[in-house]
Enzyme design. Sequence first.
Site, PDB file in Angstrom:
ATOM      1  CB  CYS A  74      60.724  35.155  72.016  1.00 20.66           C
ATOM      2  SG  CYS A  74      60.356  34.698  73.721  1.00 20.66           S
TER       3      CYS A  74
ATOM      4  CD  GLU B 268      61.964  32.363  76.899  1.00 19.21           C
ATOM      5  OE1 GLU B 268      61.400  33.297  76.290  1.00 19.21           O
ATOM      6  OE2 GLU B 268      62.180  32.364  78.111  1.00 19.21           O
TER       7      GLU B 268
ATOM      8  CE  LYS C 171      76.695  38.940  80.059  1.00 16.21           C
ATOM      9  NZ  LYS C 171      75.917  39.532  78.925  1.00 16.21           N
TER      10      LYS C 171
ATOM     11  CD  GLU D 138      63.126  36.140  67.591  1.00 22.77           C
ATOM     12  OE1 GLU D 138      62.308  36.077  68.519  1.00 22.77           O
ATOM     13  OE2 GLU D 138      64.280  35.661  67.681  1.00 22.77           O
TER      14      GLU D 138
END
Length: 484
Positions: free
Chosen positions: A291, A257, A182, A389
């Site tokens: 990231c 992750e 997906k 973040e």
Amino acid sequence: MTPQKLFIGGAWVEPDLGHYEVVDPATEEVVGLAPEASRAQVHQAAAAAREAFAVWSRTRPEERAAVLARAADLVQRDAEAHTALARAETGATTATARGMHVAVGAARFRRYARGALEPVEQALPPQINAAGPMGRAGVVGAVAVRRPVGVVTCITSYNNPWANAAGKVAPALAAGNTVVVKPAPQDPLSVYRMAEALQEAGAPPGTVNVVTGSAPAVGEAAVDSPDVDMVSFTGSTAVGQRIAEVCGRTMKRQLMELGGKGAALVYDDADVESAVRGIGTTFSFYSGQICTAPTRVLAQRGVYERVVAGLAAYAGRLRVGDPADPATVVGPLISAAQRERVESYVELGRKEGARLVAGGERPAFERGFYVAPALFADCTNDMRVVREEIFGPVVVVVPFDDEEEGVALANDSDYGLIDYVWSGDVARAFRVAAELRAGGVGVNTVGRNMEAPFGGFKRSGVGRDVGSYALYAYSELQAVVWPG
């Protein structure tokens, strides 16, 4: 413009819910039409993967290796077309799309073609048992064997549709699993090209399935399907937490992750120019949408002003613009929504009292989701721009006094994916690395070793992949014992 079809059970299938537009972040023009799968179609894809698992899991490792190797060749054969598509749907520069997206995707298929041939058995020392309720005295042998998990749902991030998807699909297939992929809704078309390569390479029907949608419902169905044994997810911590909750109800295996806010500790004895070049990749590589970026700079007082000045100069030299132009270093963000998110953090940083040294403005382009690389100085660790973040070209700099304070500031974070240490004293760098609560530490580099385990501490994820560790992640351990 031909609308894309779903890939289910080895067939290209019309979506039940029509299509949605995939937009070029640089031009805001439509790149293609991606299919909107229904919940039923997602479950059909998982059922097809379940049926295919019975055959694929029993194929010889050499056969699985051959399919993956052929897929790598086919991706490389069509690399220029794949590069153009990846650039158009992600906004990555041509160099990034070619070298870090498509080329890395092909390399991962080739790596796990070899990985399919790695031994799955580990002999264990024999155990001498005395006579007792469990039987007569004797020697009992044992072996630990890695078995495929089953059907794996692979949910990928938008920042690298080739490398991220291949990094999940290739080791999962190598280990004998089947997959439902997906992709992120912003750039799914590259993943369908990957499915075409696997189909042409000889992957049996149902071994690989791709379903897409613009709404969360497709991902939810790919997670909660009763035919799915494991979910491998790359994305935000918030979404990862919701997926983990669903997986927990039926004990599905997980590989997560998640987010990062990488700390880059720069000590007084560091090579400041090297540190600036490494940290500057946050500005220049895919507009900070990564990231692992060292977005949170912790600079010791003795080099603090040099680090700030160096990063400001670095950001000022970067050319922002059309990713198709070879001279461009910084392209657009993935979407208007992401641009607004980044801009809101730039404004927040100002309100929190940080000093905006460079960038943060919207360049004067008629189209495209651009933000000039931003640098904040005089930050404190309690500011939201330091703790959260942002996923954009924004770097914050926090001063510290001594080694102990630097480590404490680095560890004062919800995240722990990759941290970095710059120091001329290698012994100190490794001593500091041992104190950092992060899944990876770069010592005087932002480079990666692609055989090293990758994953995070704390809210940066669960599990490890890359290299042989990915083969372990997509396997279950089975103990087999026998009398000697």
